[in-house]
Write an enzyme that holds these catalytic residues in place. Structure first.
Site, PDB file in Angstrom:
ATOM      1  N   GLU A   1       0.718  -1.165  -0.078  1.00  0.00           N
ATOM      2  CA  GLU A   1      -0.082  -0.039  -0.072  1.00  0.00           C
ATOM      3  C   GLU A   1       0.812   1.308   0.013  1.00  0.00           C
ATOM      4  O   GLU A   1       0.647   2.147   0.904  1.00  0.00           O
ATOM      5  CB  GLU A   1      -0.969  -0.005   1.258  1.00  0.00           C
TER       6      GLU A   1
ATOM      7  N   GLU B   1      -3.824 -10.658   0.520  1.00  0.00           N
ATOM      8  CA  GLU B   1      -4.642 -10.723   1.849  1.00  0.00           C
ATOM      9  C   GLU B   1      -5.955 -11.114   1.480  1.00  0.00           C
ATOM     10  O   GLU B   1      -6.624 -10.555   0.450  1.00  0.00           O
ATOM     11  CB  GLU B   1      -4.412  -9.241   2.428  1.00  0.00           C
TER      12      GLU B   1
END
Ligand code: GAL
Length: 965
Positions: free
Chosen positions: A399, A475
């Protein structure tokens, strides 16, 4: 500019190299150091060797200083806890000055380096008053050449550590901010440029070895009779391959001038062939977890025993892969992963998620000022960990948006180590990477990707490139609080589509911090002015590594062998990437109403990876009581991570007359309206809007006594009882509480908006007809016409009280229900529950793979799951009968067909209001809720909706239960 704000990587640090075990003399500088904490940067001067630090505190090193009473832990997910003004940080910059006086052994000689394995976030280092340099990059090592600064006898090391630095902008991971020297500090007498890079492939059945190191060095692998100069490539026909399932390692030694480096070599080749990731020629599937480094007492300074224990718990639950979210772990973890066998995605310490909140303006990943620091972090990751066979992929970070610095990191990585694919999820175009990765993609999206039919990119070239890549979920299935549900459906996708090579659950461990009163704190418990509350509690294990219920579900869903029974045939499917089944044996037992009546072992041929075998089962006579056959696959012998008899998986089949042999029954499928929300309208409501017809004094039905006006059960077998005729709400799970209210935890869910937590009951009629008591109640919440007409028909055989309950939604329902249940408040002097149904742990409609039909006993207290943030928990599913007992007496309860049971010493409202488990106090009653239907758990906050039929839509439903002694 202050040195801690310089966007570069620091200065004075040696080029990165592999973390190795060698016979070079080393002196651990871990231990008790002098320490001074200040809330902002104090004047320098403390580095002078004769500085008087006698009034400073003592601090263990390694440590995260807030865990020792200096400053406080602080938790944010995305938000930077300081103004976003890169590369600057506020004046309020907590600083820890560390000093250590140490004696150098008289035998010490040779070139020496001072090594820090991890300092958060920026350190300036002096030896004997002379500056060595500055390092940033918290979870990465830094070595300084100490030259002739070391003295015989007493030396003084001084280290100033700043909590905030330019590096903090690249370390915005979703975790506690925990400054400190949190990994080892060591003095090592070895050449400053000695390094070793092992290339150990497995090609056509042979090991292929080349070790890069100083010219003239020799590599020896005694077990394989190998002795070659470094730099030369040799084929080793006898070598066995390394894999996560068969982690074969060979001890090797590299003899360098002045140093012998000990290596553990694993031969394996990672490649992408025809869009599929393969290791040693075989497709692998990641049954993985994201793992942060956290200890509830020590913070980020995780003790070795705990690292090992974590991995053992993972192995015992069929977890085969780790993403080191979101930074390189302690190197000892990778050594253990080599040894015990895990596929590892090694991720760089790189995240700038807080820039997303300002539309990525000024993102350091795309800021040339941060180029050197970005490359430095990637280099230090790859160089440190390049020799581990467990590392099968490099990840640029997490991210951090998109940007030229990420592209440079990818290019450097590919050039330096072409043997491993490069991963980064944050750029959907995948321009810089080798693997397509998403986080929290819904089942539907994963299926489309599996078919290589995902939504195209605008750029056809990039699209074609991405479409040809293997796919991983870096994830998925966020484990916030109670959940996730929906795992089997993901697993089916990994089984069905070659491209879908598994994923990494979010996340391994809850990051609770142990507080003085013995409870675990989460975000906001440490006086943070900005925090993200319970979002840090999203693990499969509690902070002390005790499994949460969902870990049993993971164990079952990640089963390496699948057993299915249909038509008296057992099918055994080998789902291992590599292993055959020769290390397993198969036990069966037959139970009648949960009591074992026969058991034995099945003779099953050895099955190769990817193959299956069918075995005709002996004719097993059905019987009147519920009869179940259970087959279990267990380890034949002890192995490195579990003992003989350890169960890898199981299956159950019903042999009860009237039910054919088949898989464990799934919950009934809900009728879902076209928009996913059931809309119920009925004309019958008006006809029933009369006032209650009183039937005189109290009404008796068998052992039950009812209120004449409300028709509620008020006494049962002499006990005072409180009766809530209908429940539609539950104490919100973390996902329930976030799903509809973005990322800030707020118990105001859509269920609360709709008033499910404040239902009102209007008695429509209480009528005695023959031996039946019929009680009709209208149930609804203020300000809406969404109601439920609830009709009870009570009857008794003299001993027991039987109820048939019919519910009918009326008006306009726009939300699903959390549950459809009935609650009774019983005397508090009940202690134990024995039940026949699913167990031993909890079961919810979309998380019940691990639960099996049996007869179980538990205290009421042990039925609770002490989630660190109290919420719905502990329901036992498909209960046929249950017996509650204690000093108050006994109550037997049956469900028809089945009910789910939650039994607690507090009410749902109390559970929902508690912030920590210690807020829950046993009251005078035991509250038992019988649920006919339950809403699933899912993990919807992160994007994957709860799959029908587990999203409980309002609908007409009838169920039955009975109560009595
Ligand atoms: C992801 C992120 C993780 C964690 C998770 C939710 O977006 O990569 O670090 O924040 O969400 O808990």
């Amino acid at each position: 500019m202050n040195y801690w704000e310089d966007p570069g990587p620091g200065y004075g640090v040696l080029p990165p190299r592999a973390a190795v075990r060698s016979d070079a003399p080393r002196l651990s500088l871990n231990g008790r150091w002098r320490f001074r904490w200040t809330p902002s940067v104090p004047p320098a001067g403390f580095e002078a060797p004769d500085f008087d630090d006698s009034d400073w505190d003592w601090l263990p090193v390694p440590s995260s200083w807030p865990m020792h009473g200096h400053g406080s832990p602080a938790y944010t997910n995305q938000k930077y806890p300081f103004p976003v003004d890169p590369p600057y940080v506020p004046d309020e910059n907590p600083t820890g000055d560390h000093r250590l006086a140490f004696e150098l052994p008289s035998s010490w000689s040779g070139p020496t380096v001072l090594r820090f394995d991890g300092v958060d976030s920026c350190a300036r280092v002096w030896l004997n008053g002379v500056e060595l340099g500055v390092t940033r990059g918290s979870r990465l090592p830094a070595e300084f050449a100490v030259g002739d600064l070391l003295r015989p006898g007493r030396n003084v090391l001084a280290v100033r550590v700043h909590q905030w630095s330019s590096g903090s902008y690249l370390e915005d991971q979703d975790m506690w901010w925990l400054p400190g020297i949190f990994r080892d500090v060591t003095l090592i007498s070895r050449p400053v440029d000695a390094d070793v890079f092992v290339h150990a492939d497995y090609v056509d059945g042979s090991g292929v070895l080349r070790v890069e190191s100083a010219p003239g060095a020799i590599v020896r692998i005694p077990e394989l009779d190998v002795e070659v100069p470094t730099g030369r490539t040799v084929a080793i026909p006898g070598a066995e391959p390394w894999s996560a399932e068969a982690p074969r390692l060979y001890d090797a030694v590299v003899e360098l001038p002045g140093e012998r480096i000990a290596l553990r070599i694993g031969f394996r080749t990672v490649e992408i062939v025809d869009g599929v990731l393969r290791v040693n020629g075989r497709r692998i599937v990641f049954h993985g977890v994201n793992r942060h480094e956290h200890d509830p007492v020590f913070g980020r300074a995780v003790p070795l025993e705990r690292l090992r224990e974590e991995l053992l718990v993972m192995k015992r639950h069929n977890i085969n892969a780790i993403r080191t979210s979101h930074y390189p772990p302690d190197t000892r973890l990778l050594e253990l992963c080599d040894e015990l066998g895990f596929w590892v995605m090694d991720e760089c310490d790189y995240e700038s998620h807080g820039f997303m909140l300002i539309d990525w303006r000024g993102n350091p990943a795309d800021d040339p000022r941060f180029l050197d620091a970005s490359l430095d972090r990637m280099r230090r990751t790859v160089e440190r960990d390049k020799n581990h066979p467990c590392v099968v992929m490099w990840s640029l970070g997490n991210e951090a948006g998109v940007g030229s610095n990420l592209s440079a990191m990818a290019a450097w990585t590919r050039e330096r180590d072409p043997s491993r694919p490069v991963h980064y999820e944050g750029d959907l175009t995948c321009a810089d990477v080798d693997v397509y990765s998403r986080m929290y993609a819904s089942h539907a999206e994963v299926e489309a990707i599996g078919k290589r039919a995902e939504k195209p990119l605008d750029d056809p070239v990039l699209d074609a490139r991405r479409r040809a890549m293997p796919f991983v979920l870096c994830e998925y299935s966020h484990a916030g609080g109670n959940g996730p549900g929906g795992l089997p459906e993901y697993e089916e996708l990994f089984d069905s589509y070659e491209r879908c090579q598994g994923g990494f659950l979010w996340e391994w461990m809850e990051h609770g911090i142990l507080r003085a009163d013995g409870s675990y704190g989460y975000g906001g418990d440490f006086g943070e002015e900005l925090h993200d509350g319970t979002y840090v509690l999203d693990g499969l294990v509690f902070p002390d590594l005790t499994p949460q219920p969902v870990l049993a579900e993971v164990h079952k869903v990640y089963e390496p062998v699948r057993l299915t029974i249909a038509d008296e045939v057992l099918t055994v499917t080998n789902r291992y990437d590599v292993l055959d089944t020769s290390h397993l044996c198969f036990h069966w037992d037959l139970t009648d109403e949960g009591v074992v009546v026969q058991s034995g072992t099945l003779d099953i041929p050895v099955i190769a990876s990817g193959e299956s075998a069918t075995i005709k089962l002996p004719a097993l006579p059905p019987q009147d009581r519920e009869r179940w056959l259970t087959v279990r696959a267990v380890l034949t012998q002890d192995c490195a991570w579990a003992g003989a008899g350890h169960e890898l998986t199981f299956t159950q089949a019903s042999l009860t007359p009237g039910t054919s042999i088949g898989r464990l029954a799934q919950p009934e499928v809900a009728a879902v309206g076209p928009m996913g929300i059931a809309r119920a309208h009925t004309a019958s409501a008006g006809a029933l809007s009369t006032t209650a017809a009183a039937v005189g004094g109290e009404v008796e039905v068998g052992p039950g006594v009812f209120h004449p006006v409300t028709g509620r059960l008020v006494r049962l077998q002499g006990w005072d009882v409180e009766h809530v005729p209908l429940e539609l709400w539950r104490a919100p799970t973390q996902h329930d509480a976030r799903t509809w209210d973005a990322t800030t935890l707020d118990r105001k869910t859509r269920w609360v908006d709709a008033g499910l937590d404040r239902l009102r009951y209007r008695t429509v009629a209480v009528e005695r007809t023959g031996d039946e008591l019929v009680v009709t109640t209208m149930v609804g919440a203020a300000a809406t016409d969404a109601r439920v007409l609830t009709t009870y028909r009570w009857r008794s055989d003299g001993e027991r009280l039987m109820a048939e309950v019919e519910v009918e939604p009326l008006g306009e329902w726009t939300v699903p229900w959390a549950r459809l249940g009935v609650t009774f408040g019983l005397p508090g002097r009940l202690h134990t529950m024995t039940w026949f149904g699913l167990g031993p742990g909890q079961a919810y409609p979309d998380s019940r793979s691990a639960a099996r039909i049996g007869r179980y006993t538990s205290t009421i207290d042990d039925l609770q799951v002490p989630y660190l943030y109290p919420q719905e928990n502990g329901a036992r599913g498909d209960v046929r009968w249950a017996e509650l007992s204690g000093a108050a007496g006994k109550l037997r309860l049956t469900g028809d067909p089945h009910v789910a049971l939650t039994v607690r010493r507090w009410t749902t409202a109390e559970l929902a209001a508690a912030e920590h488990p210690a807020d829950l106090h046993p009251g005078d009653q035991v509250w038992i809720t019988l649920d006919a239907l339950q809403h699933g758990l899912g993990s919807p906050t992160s994007g994957a909706p709860i799959l029908p039929p587990h999203d409980l839509q309002p609908r007409k439903h009838t169920f039955r239960f009975s109560l009595g002694s």
